[in-house]
Design a protein around this motif. Structure first.
Motif, PDB file in Angstrom:
ATOM      1  N   MET A   1     -14.834  11.989   0.382  1.00 51.12           N
ATOM      2  CA  MET A   1     -13.538  11.838   1.036  1.00 51.12           C
ATOM      3  C   MET A   1     -12.519  12.699   0.294  1.00 51.12           C
ATOM      4  O   MET A   1     -12.363  12.589  -0.923  1.00 51.12           O
ATOM      5  CB  MET A   1     -13.110  10.366   1.037  1.00 51.12           C
ATOM      6  N   ASN A   2     -11.846  13.594   1.045  1.00 50.24           N
ATOM      7  CA  ASN A   2     -10.818  14.439   0.434  1.00 50.24           C
ATOM      8  C   ASN A   2      -9.621  13.579   0.015  1.00 50.24           C
ATOM      9  O   ASN A   2      -9.198  12.690   0.748  1.00 50.24           O
ATOM     10  CB  ASN A   2     -10.338  15.498   1.439  1.00 50.24           C
ATOM     11  N   ASP A   3      -9.094  13.850  -1.190  1.00 47.50           N
ATOM     12  CA  ASP A   3      -7.870  13.176  -1.641  1.00 47.50           C
ATOM     13  C   ASP A   3      -7.115  14.112  -2.567  1.00 47.50           C
ATOM     14  O   ASP A   3      -6.838  13.801  -3.730  1.00 47.50           O
ATOM     15  CB  ASP A   3      -8.223  11.851  -2.333  1.00 47.50           C
ATOM     16  N   GLU A   4      -6.808  15.279  -2.045  1.00 46.64           N
ATOM     17  CA  GLU A   4      -6.221  16.360  -2.830  1.00 46.64           C
ATOM     18  C   GLU A   4      -4.910  15.937  -3.501  1.00 46.64           C
ATOM     19  O   GLU A   4      -4.617  16.335  -4.620  1.00 46.64           O
ATOM     20  CB  GLU A   4      -5.981  17.564  -1.909  1.00 46.64           C
ATOM     21  N   PHE A   5      -4.116  15.092  -2.828  1.00 46.04           N
ATOM     22  CA  PHE A   5      -2.803  14.704  -3.354  1.00 46.04           C
ATOM     23  C   PHE A   5      -2.794  13.276  -3.931  1.00 46.04           C
ATOM     24  O   PHE A   5      -1.737  12.724  -4.201  1.00 46.04           O
ATOM     25  CB  PHE A   5      -1.742  14.817  -2.248  1.00 46.04           C
ATOM     26  N   LYS A   6      -4.002  12.678  -4.094  1.00 42.87           N
ATOM     27  CA  LYS A   6      -4.121  11.323  -4.659  1.00 42.87           C
ATOM     28  C   LYS A   6      -3.246  10.327  -3.892  1.00 42.87           C
ATOM     29  O   LYS A   6      -2.509   9.531  -4.474  1.00 42.87           O
ATOM     30  CB  LYS A   6      -3.726  11.302  -6.152  1.00 42.87           C
ATOM     31  N   THR A   7      -3.355  10.354  -2.580  1.00 36.77           N
ATOM     32  CA  THR A   7      -2.548   9.463  -1.742  1.00 36.77           C
ATOM     33  C   THR A   7      -3.372   8.349  -1.104  1.00 36.77           C
ATOM     34  O   THR A   7      -2.846   7.563  -0.314  1.00 36.77           O
ATOM     35  CB  THR A   7      -1.865  10.268  -0.608  1.00 36.77           C
ATOM     36  N   LEU A   8      -4.653   8.274  -1.416  1.00 38.16           N
ATOM     37  CA  LEU A   8      -5.514   7.273  -0.801  1.00 38.16           C
ATOM     38  C   LEU A   8      -5.179   5.899  -1.386  1.00 38.16           C
ATOM     39  O   LEU A   8      -5.306   5.682  -2.603  1.00 38.16           O
ATOM     40  CB  LEU A   8      -6.977   7.632  -1.058  1.00 38.16           C
ATOM     41  N   GLN A   9      -4.744   4.980  -0.526  1.00 37.04           N
ATOM     42  CA  GLN A   9      -4.306   3.662  -0.987  1.00 37.04           C
ATOM     43  C   GLN A   9      -4.887   2.566  -0.115  1.00 37.04           C
ATOM     44  O   GLN A   9      -5.165   2.772   1.063  1.00 37.04           O
ATOM     45  CB  GLN A   9      -2.772   3.565  -0.959  1.00 37.04           C
ATOM     46  N   LYS A  10      -4.979   1.369  -0.703  1.00 33.52           N
ATOM     47  CA  LYS A  10      -5.417   0.204   0.056  1.00 33.52           C
ATOM     48  C   LYS A  10      -4.277  -0.323   0.924  1.00 33.52           C
ATOM     49  O   LYS A  10      -3.104  -0.172   0.577  1.00 33.52           O
ATOM     50  CB  LYS A  10      -5.867  -0.914  -0.898  1.00 33.52           C
ATOM     51  N   PHE A  11      -4.665  -0.948   2.017  1.00 38.19           N
ATOM     52  CA  PHE A  11      -3.687  -1.694   2.815  1.00 38.19           C
ATOM     53  C   PHE A  11      -4.408  -2.809   3.557  1.00 38.19           C
ATOM     54  O   PHE A  11      -5.639  -2.798   3.682  1.00 38.19           O
ATOM     55  CB  PHE A  11      -2.947  -0.765   3.787  1.00 38.19           C
ATOM     56  N   ASP A  12      -3.641  -3.786   4.020  1.00 37.26           N
ATOM     57  CA  ASP A  12      -4.187  -4.918   4.756  1.00 37.26           C
ATOM     58  C   ASP A  12      -4.353  -4.508   6.212  1.00 37.26           C
ATOM     59  O   ASP A  12      -3.374  -4.331   6.949  1.00 37.26           O
ATOM     60  CB  ASP A  12      -3.231  -6.110   4.637  1.00 37.26           C
ATOM     61  N   ALA A  13      -5.606  -4.345   6.643  1.00 38.27           N
ATOM     62  CA  ALA A  13      -5.867  -3.922   8.024  1.00 38.27           C
ATOM     63  C   ALA A  13      -5.850  -5.094   8.992  1.00 38.27           C
ATOM     64  O   ALA A  13      -6.046  -4.902  10.199  1.00 38.27           O
ATOM     65  CB  ALA A  13      -7.220  -3.207   8.095  1.00 38.27           C
ATOM     66  N   GLY A  14      -5.612  -6.306   8.515  1.00 40.83           N
ATOM     67  CA  GLY A  14      -5.565  -7.468   9.385  1.00 40.83           C
ATOM     68  C   GLY A  14      -6.946  -8.051   9.609  1.00 40.83           C
ATOM     69  O   GLY A  14      -7.972  -7.411   9.360  1.00 40.83           O
ATOM     70  N   ALA A  15      -6.966  -9.265  10.112  1.00 44.01           N
ATOM     71  CA  ALA A  15      -8.229  -9.955  10.420  1.00 44.01           C
ATOM     72  C   ALA A  15      -9.141  -9.995   9.194  1.00 44.01           C
ATOM     73  O   ALA A  15     -10.350  -9.753   9.283  1.00 44.01           O
ATOM     74  CB  ALA A  15      -8.930  -9.295  11.600  1.00 44.01           C
ATOM     75  N   SER A  16      -8.523 -10.256   8.015  1.00 42.66           N
ATOM     76  CA  SER A  16      -9.257 -10.372   6.743  1.00 42.66           C
ATOM     77  C   SER A  16     -10.006  -9.099   6.372  1.00 42.66           C
ATOM     78  O   SER A  16     -11.050  -9.135   5.727  1.00 42.66           O
ATOM     79  CB  SER A  16     -10.255 -11.551   6.809  1.00 42.66           C
ATOM     80  N   ARG A  17      -9.466  -7.958   6.804  1.00 41.54           N
ATOM     81  CA  ARG A  17     -10.092  -6.681   6.454  1.00 41.54           C
ATOM     82  C   ARG A  17      -9.193  -5.920   5.496  1.00 41.54           C
ATOM     83  O   ARG A  17      -7.979  -5.924   5.623  1.00 41.54           O
ATOM     84  CB  ARG A  17     -10.324  -5.823   7.711  1.00 41.54           C
TER      85      ARG A  17
ATOM     86  N   LEU B   1      -2.957  16.216   5.733  1.00 41.64           N
ATOM     87  CA  LEU B   1      -3.173  15.641   4.397  1.00 41.64           C
ATOM     88  C   LEU B   1      -4.608  15.120   4.246  1.00 41.64           C
ATOM     89  O   LEU B   1      -5.291  15.407   3.259  1.00 41.64           O
ATOM     90  CB  LEU B   1      -2.171  14.504   4.183  1.00 41.64           C
ATOM     91  N   ARG B   2      -5.074  14.369   5.218  1.00 36.34           N
ATOM     92  CA  ARG B   2      -6.395  13.735   5.143  1.00 36.34           C
ATOM     93  C   ARG B   2      -7.516  14.767   5.169  1.00 36.34           C
ATOM     94  O   ARG B   2      -8.588  14.557   4.578  1.00 36.34           O
ATOM     95  CB  ARG B   2      -6.537  12.745   6.307  1.00 36.34           C
ATOM     96  N   ASN B   3      -7.306  15.877   5.867  1.00 37.76           N
ATOM     97  CA  ASN B   3      -8.357  16.886   6.026  1.00 37.76           C
ATOM     98  C   ASN B   3      -8.191  18.069   5.083  1.00 37.76           C
ATOM     99  O   ASN B   3      -8.874  19.086   5.245  1.00 37.76           O
ATOM    100  CB  ASN B   3      -8.380  17.375   7.476  1.00 37.76           C
ATOM    101  N   CYS B   4      -7.305  17.929   4.096  1.00 44.88           N
ATOM    102  CA  CYS B   4      -7.068  19.018   3.145  1.00 44.88           C
ATOM    103  C   CYS B   4      -8.313  19.205   2.271  1.00 44.88           C
ATOM    104  O   CYS B   4      -8.647  18.354   1.440  1.00 44.88           O
ATOM    105  CB  CYS B   4      -5.847  18.694   2.288  1.00 44.88           C
ATOM    106  N   ASP B   5      -9.016  20.306   2.500  1.00 45.66           N
ATOM    107  CA  ASP B   5     -10.269  20.573   1.777  1.00 45.66           C
ATOM    108  C   ASP B   5     -10.233  21.896   1.019  1.00 45.66           C
ATOM    109  O   ASP B   5     -11.242  22.325   0.447  1.00 45.66           O
ATOM    110  CB  ASP B   5     -11.450  20.569   2.749  1.00 45.66           C
ATOM    111  N   GLY B   6      -9.061  22.562   1.032  1.00 44.59           N
ATOM    112  CA  GLY B   6      -8.936  23.837   0.337  1.00 44.59           C
ATOM    113  C   GLY B   6      -9.481  25.020   1.097  1.00 44.59           C
ATOM    114  O   GLY B   6      -9.362  26.156   0.634  1.00 44.59           O
TER     115      GLY B   6
END
Length: 963
Positions: free
Chosen positions: A1-17, A50-55
């Protein structure tokens, strides 16, 4: 998974996910732009970058440039936008799958693995463009039209079924389900998507916004739900399917602040016609439009979708509404799961993109204000969707256009007496070659004594084989088989198209108006061909549940199919005696439709005045029977007691509409109707298809033919060279549409395409339409520039695909012939060709064959005063050079008549986007002159596409090079 800018974070997706997302607020915290001030539409595109930043395909610089978007002066940089999915309809989808099949064949010939040609993102194709209104005005119209559709399109459907099994990420939704955009809105769209991925050493789900492109310009309907997406040519879509980002220049974003509320008696259709006129005048071509403010928040999603849908008509790339609670409510109301709805809301809240922005919260390139209370009931036409007319002014406007000179957009009729009508008998048989139904279909289950079926058969022409004459002299509807028509008589009244049939408020309003009309005993003249073609079966469900369909039926608005029908020219034939009268008296007859396009010859080749309006107004005008009328003052007709009835007597109130809607729309209806498509369509299951990775091309087929785009294919691209010694194939004025360039309607027997089909043994009754034969380049190339209304200024005073051929020695006058024949003659002499055109060249549908046909005719360049966005891109995608005249310059101002020889100087591998090159013009007196024209290759990637001869060879070389 690309994370060039270190922006990958957790969040509550709802329904206990628990899920992950690429956080835009985190990017802003790093100081990479004032992201919270960006338009929401730009932020969603930024998330993809941002998500698809692969250089490689997407670089750090791309993220930084877009994050620092400057509202007043956007960077002149291309954005590599990787979309989540792609949607197709069958007219554009069939040729796209044909191209993929041809690419697989090419790979096999080169010794590669054909399976490298595979969509890398999910692709949904909805068959919605093939149904035609052959049968109408009866309870059996739907069934008979569906049977005709399957009979006509069997070869195409067999091919699509091959594609369904050959490509793993390709889902096909069969005929009879709905229009692609309404199906997208009600079913396909998820709002937010997720993908399993390894994040920090463990399996998890990464969530991201639902984004797409579609091969139909009205893909923008989904913008009403807060989903970013727009129409592209099939050529671009193929590249996107095969792993290429969708490239576009950083856009300006026009912010439209909405305030107030719509007044009583004003519909969503009136609002969109108002918006279309306003924004077309603001010149928003190539720009994003974003609606916001309390007025926008007050609109339900179907109203927002109506506005987003018509983005092509006002010229914008998108007409976007941000995500808010109304968006979530719509997903829930249309049967999406609670889990999906929670993820949608929580994702956008986590990204700080939830809720309708207020004035001053977001920076826009241009700020406009719309007070919804200013909108009035209106129609648009008779030739363009942006030509809005306030309802009371229609009669006066039409009368003025009748006498206005043709060159000024009128009809050139002098001293017209609109009271003059011509008697037409509606009984008797139709010419054999124009009939549309088979003997079996008419005989099977139809009782000759049933009045309704008599009406149906007369209205839709008797069979070509039986010679039966089904008469209607005993039918009250046909008034003993007589009617009177003249200028302004309405001959087609169609409730159709994705724009409006997706909107319950206007559809229920049409049903309520019909009920009141029936209760008063009002009837519709038999000359009017009435039809109801909803965008999904949900519409039929709520019209049945509310008891409104029976009143529409009694007026003749019976269900004819689930598809685009009249809006794309599939209106079917008129009674032959009506067509005879139109020609004999040169009548300017009219159509009224709840569609989005009314370009010349689109609705029907013999109807010259076409007006867009809301579904209830379609019913009202069908009752009135004419467009030279002021419905605010003049009666629609007389009721059963002989009393005059006015529009105000029938118009439903907002409270009536809302009360009826609330009783009819249930989430479980959507779940039931969007389940097990194949099981619900046995005719689809009956169609056999071939299997395997490679399609077995059949030379006997007149629907599917291997295109020549990969003939003599090699791994080395060519060089960009100057184009010298070209001849003009056509010189056109302003607003030449893709309908003009590549027709979608009927194929004339006398046209090059018609003559080709006849030479192949195809009967005229089996011609079908240009749209249905888009999988056959031999038909479509002959149909390019063959629209019956296109005007080539090289041959003044003519219409149709006619040009002058200047290939015989030193001829100064030229020889008149069809554009196709001239192109073939020039090809024999290896003479390159050029097209010259005015403003807004290629406006209208995102029709790839308008570019493909241009290329296959041997056209190397198109020089226009301005281009519509998608068509310009399509030309580049097919290796045709788009060039733009300097401001104020046209072929007419230069005095060109087509006898000249043209050269394009200054082309080489070193060309840059947007640079100027020289157009050299040599007149018949051998005198040379030149002018600077702008290269409308707009981005660096388009330079590569052009050098490779188009997108498809470019992508194929890339794929083969990896193996």
């Amino acid at each position: 998974m690309n994370d060039e800018f270190k922006t990958l974070q957790k969040f509550d997706a709802g329904a206990s996910r628990e899920g992950f997302l690429h956080s835009l607020p985190s990017l802003e915290e790093q100081g990479v732009g004032k992201i919270s001030r960006l338009p929401v539409s730009i932020r969603i595109v930024l998330e993809s970058v941002l998500r698809n930043c692969d250089g490689q395909k997407v670089r750090r610089k791309d993220v930084q440039t877009l994050a620092n978007w400057n509202a007043k002066s956007p960077a002149n940089e291309e954005i590599p936008f990787v979309v989540a999915r792609i949607v197709l309809q069958d007219f554009t989808g069939v040729p796209l799958v044909v191209d993929l099949a041809a690419m697989r064949s090419a790979v096999k010939k080169l010794g590669g693995d054909p399976k490298i040609i595979e969509p890398l993102v999910p692709v949904d194709l909805v068959v919605d463009h093939s149904v035609q209104v052959d049968f109408f005005g009866s309870a059996r119209a739907l069934q008979l039209n569906l049977e005709m559709e399957f009979k006509r399109n069997r070869e195409r459907y067999q091919f699509l079924k091959w594609g369904q099994q050959a490509f793993k990420t390709f889902q096909l939704i069969p005929p009879g389900i709905g229009i692609v955009h309404q199906v997208n809105l009600e079913y396909l769209a998820k709002g937010v998507l997720s993908q399993g991925s390894e994040v920090r050493g463990q399996r998890s789900e990464v969530f991201y916004p639902d984004t797409l492109v579609g091969t139909d310009s009205h893909t923008t309907m989904i913008n009403g739900l807060g989903v970013v997406g727009w129409g592209v040519g099939g050529i671009e879509a193929e590249a996107g399917m095969l792993g290429q980002p969708v490239y576009f220049l950083t856009p300006e974003v026009v912010g439209v602040h909405m305030s107030g509320q719509l007044r009583e008696g004003v519909t969503a259709t009136d609002l969109v016609l108002y918006i279309t006129q306003l924004l077309r005048a603001q010149k928003v071509v190539g720009k994003f439009v974003e609606f916001y403010g309390d007025g926008a928040a007050s609109l339900p999603v179907p109203d927002r979708a109506t506005i987003g849908n018509m983005s092509p008509e006002y010229g914008a790339t998108m007409g976007y509404f941000p995500v808010d609670q109304e968006s979530v409510n719509y997903l829930r109301a249309t049967g999406r799961s609670d889990e999906q709805c929670r993820a949608f809301e929580n994702y956008f809240r986590a990204q700080k993109m939830f809720g309708m922005p207020r004035k001053g919260e977001v920076d826009y390139s241009v700020d406009l204000d719309v007070d919804l209370a200013d909108v009035q009931p209106s129609v648009a036409g008779p030739k363009r969707p942006q030509d809005r007319i306030n309802l009371p002014e229609l009669g006066r406007t039409f009368r003025g256009l009748l006498e206005k000179p043709v060159q000024d957009g009128g009809y050139g009729k002098k001293n017209v007496d609109l009271r003059e009508k011509h008697l037409v008998q509606l009984n008797g048989s139709a010419p054999r070659d124009r009939a549309m139904a088979s003997t079996d279909e008419i005989d099977q289950g139809i009782n000759p004594g049933d009045e309704r079926n008599k009406i149906e058969m007369v209205a839709n022409r008797p069979t070509p084989d039986s010679g039966k004459e089904i008469e209607a002299e005993s039918s009250e509807v046909f008034r003993h088989g007589r009617t009177h028509i003249g200028h302004g008589t309405i001959l087609i009244a169609a409730i159709t198209s994705c724009t409006n049939t997706s909107n319950p408020s206007v559809m229920i309003a049409a049903g309520l108006l019909a009920r009141k009309a029936v209760e008063r005993g009002l009837r519709i003249d038999p000359a009017v061909k009435t039809s109801l073609a909803p965008g999904s079966r949900v519409v039929s469900d709520y019209l049945d549940k509310t008891g409104l369909q029976k009143y529409l039926d009694q007026l003749g608005f019976n269900l004819v199919g689930y598809g685009c029908t009249t809006c794309i020219g599939n209106s079917g034939p008129l009674h032959p005696n009506i067509e005879k009268a139109i020609h004999e008296f040169d009548l300017v007859a009219a159509s009224v439709l709840s569609g989005n396009r009314n370009f010349e010859a689109r609705v029907h080749q013999n109807i010259k005045a076409n007006f867009l309006m809301s579904p209830p107004l379609v019913v009202a005008f069908a009752l009135a029977g004419r467009v030279d009328v002021d419905l605010s003052r003049e009666p629609l007709g007389k009721d059963k007691h002989g009393k005059e009835t006015f529009l105000r007597d029938l118009w439903p109130s907002l409270s009536e509409i809302k009360e009826t809607m609330q009783s009819a729309l249930k989430p479980e209806t959507f779940r039931k109707l969007y389940r097990d498509f194949a099981d619900q369509n046995p005719k689809w299951n009956e169609i056999p298809s071939s299997t395997g990775d490679i399609y077995q091309w059949d030379e006997k087929s007149d629907y599917i033919h291997e295109p020549p785009f990969f003939e003599n294919f090699s791994m080395e691209p060519g060089h960009i060279k100057e184009i010298r010694g070209t001849r003009a194939l056509g010189i056109f004025g302003d607003s030449v549409t893709t309908d003009h360039i590549s027709p979608a309607g009927a194929i004339k027997a006398t046209s090059p395409a018609g003559q080709y089909l006849i030479s192949r043994g195809v009967a005229h009754s089996d011609f079908n339409s240009y749209g249905s034969r888009r999988g056959n380049d031999l038909v479509m190339t002959r149909g390019t520039f063959a629209n019956v209304r296109i005007k080539n200024l090289m041959v003044p005073g003519t219409e149709g695909g006619i040009t002058k051929y200047f290939g015989n020695g030193n001829s100064e006058t030229g020889e008149e012939m069809s554009i196709f024949d001239a192109a073939m003659k020039y090809a024999q002499k290896h003479r390159p060709l050029i097209i010259l055109a005015g403003h807004e060249y290629g406006t209208g549908s995102s029709r790839d064959w308008a570019a493909k046909g241009t290329r296959l005719l041997g056209v190397k360049a198109v020089v226009a005063a301005s281009f519509e966005r998608i068509h310009r891109s399509n030309l580049v995608g097919m290796g045709v050079l788009p060039l733009q005249f300097p401001d104020g310059t046209t072929a007419q101002s230069l005095g060109l008549d087509g006898s000249e020889v043209f050269s394009i100087i200054g082309l080489s591998n070193a060309i840059k986007p947007g640079q100027t090159v020289t157009l050299e013009i040599e007149g018949k007196d051998q005198q040379k002159r030149s002018l600077q024209v702008k290269l409308r290759i707009d981005t660096p990637i388009e330079i590569d596409y052009y050098r490779h001869g188009g997108i498809l060879p470019f992508v194929l070389r890339q794929l083969l090079a990896r193996k």
